[in-house]
Design a protein around this motif. Structure first.
Motif, PDB file in Angstrom:
ATOM      1  N   HIS A 116     -24.813   7.890  12.484  1.00  0.00           N
ATOM      2  CA  HIS A 116     -23.527   7.975  11.773  1.00  0.00           C
ATOM      3  C   HIS A 116     -23.643   7.485  10.335  1.00  0.00           C
ATOM      4  N   GLU A 153     -27.994  11.294  20.299  1.00  0.00           N
ATOM      5  CA  GLU A 153     -26.738  10.657  19.878  1.00  0.00           C
ATOM      6  C   GLU A 153     -25.863  10.343  21.082  1.00  0.00           C
ATOM      7  N   GLU A 157     -24.611   6.666  22.014  1.00  0.00           N
ATOM      8  CA  GLU A 157     -23.183   6.408  22.116  1.00  0.00           C
ATOM      9  C   GLU A 157     -22.835   5.819  23.482  1.00  0.00           C
ATOM     10  N   GLN A 161     -20.978   2.406  24.442  1.00  0.00           N
ATOM     11  CA  GLN A 161     -19.798   2.346  25.308  1.00  0.00           C
ATOM     12  C   GLN A 161     -19.991   1.318  26.419  1.00  0.00           C
ATOM     13  N   THR A 251     -21.829   8.338  29.687  1.00  0.00           N
ATOM     14  CA  THR A 251     -21.670   6.913  29.964  1.00  0.00           C
ATOM     15  C   THR A 251     -22.044   6.603  31.400  1.00  0.00           C
ATOM     16  N   GLY A 307     -19.525   3.442  19.808  1.00  0.00           N
ATOM     17  CA  GLY A 307     -20.971   3.570  19.967  1.00  0.00           C
ATOM     18  C   GLY A 307     -21.733   2.523  19.186  1.00  0.00           C
TER      19      GLY A 307
END
Length: 356
Positions: A116, A153, A157, A161, A251, A307
């Motif tokens: 990011h 990614e 992420e 989480q 997740t 994330g």
């Protein structure tokens, strides 16, 4: 950008070079576009070849006698992991300007340098080498940014989480035995566990090995010891297809990987729900013992719903570490230029070495 520096090995009054990359980061397996701008010196020059090298600063335990030794006794060196001739075979008149456009394939295993837009502290660069009348000079070094693939990614992420925090990232010389690794080094992303895993695991190390069909994921859990047992490393390997990234609840999937690592008593993995999970060894035997601090950066990345890149990333400190890499390279080039100016006219025979 201006033409960055005179090519010292080609003599005072020789041509200068500047490589400009098209904007934005590239992804592993993607294509890097840009232009090499040349400006003629005091006399005409026959340009035999314009070469682009992808380079990375890599750590090696023991060092094999190469590179630079850091404060922890580990060695770092610059590894060339791709080399492509993008032009040549033309005469550059004195004072004239010439542009060589290029498109350069990026290796699938190229390490991720940002998430990011926030730096992970990995130092990658693209270096330009000019061959003129039998002499060679590495005339320009520019930083290279690599963004994660969708699968990479999604996994990062998901770890965020789940509450994992970023500790550091580095590049390690060596091969992970039993994987499809092709580059001479691999990337480790070190993570601190959330409360639900902290009693069993002190650290998680993550390695991505991307390829055209998907990504191999290597996870190593540094398991804590108990009253009657010593701590040990638990290793698992998983596979993800690029085509199925959007079909997975990441997740839950990553959580299942971590739980399997935490609950296992043996040293290797069992079959995974999505793809393959195999035990593997490490080519140089150092991975199981290494828990270093990357490039000396202990900056924590806040974990949460957004994330691993959410919150206070410490990108300034990470960027400083990367900038030092390029500053060191520039100083080394300047030192080499001074040696050339002092009468050392011998051609550099070490240009093809992995470590410089």
């Amino acid at each position: 950008m201006v033409f960055k520096r005179l090519l010292g090995a080609l003599g005072v009054g020789g041509p200068s070079v500047d490589t400009v990359l098209n904007g934005g980061p590239v992804m592993p397996g993607g294509t890097l576009y840009g232009q090499v701008h040349l400006e003629g010196g005091d006399t005409d020059a026959d340009i035999h070849a314009v070469v682009l090298e992808l380079v990375a600063r890599v750590e090696a335990e023991g060092g094999h006698g190469y590179g630079y030794e850091d404060e922890d006794g580990e060695h770092e060196g610059v590894v060339v992991f791709d080399r492509t001739v993008v032009g040549g075979g033309f005469r550059l008149p004195a004072g004239a300007r010439h542009t060589v456009p290029f498109s350069l394939p990026v290796p699938w295993e190229a390490p991720v340098t940002e998430l990011h837009g926030q730096s992970l502290g990995i130092a990658l660069g693209i270096r330009t080498e000019l061959e003129v009348a039998g002499a060679r000079d590495k005339g320009d070094l520019d930083p290279l940014s690599v963004a994660p693939l969708p699968a990479q990614e999604a996994i990062l992420e998901a770890l965020g989480q789940l509450g994992f925090g970023f500790t550091s990232a580095d590049l390690e010389m060596g091969h992970l035995h039993g994987t499809g690794q092709r580059l001479p080094f691999y990337q480790e992303i070190e993570l601190t566990p959330p409360a639900q895993y902290a009693h069993a695991v002190s650290e998680i190390e993550l390695t991505f090995l991307a390829h055209p069909a998907g990504v191999e994921i290597v996870l190593e859990a540094d398991k804590r010891g108990g009253l009657f047992s010593e701590g040990h490393d638990q290793i698992g390997r998983f596979s993800v297809d690029h085509a199925t990234v959007l079909q997975v609840h990441w997740t839950a999937e990553v959580d299942s990987w971590i739980r399997r690592l935490v609950e296992r008593r043996g040293g290797f993995g069992a079959p995974a729900a999505h793809g393959h999970d195999h035990g593997y060894g490490h080519g140089h035997g150092h991975h199981d013992e290494h828990h270093g601090s990357g490039m000396g950066v202990g900056t924590a990345v806040a974990a949460g719903a957004a994330g691993l890149a959410a919150g206070a990333v410490g990108g300034y400190l990470l960027s400083e570490a990367v900038d030092e890499f390029f500053d060191d390279e520039d100083e080394e080039n300047e030192d080499n230029d001074e040696a050339d100016d002092n009468g050392d006219d011998e051609e550099d025979e070490g240009g093809d070495d992995d470590w410089s």
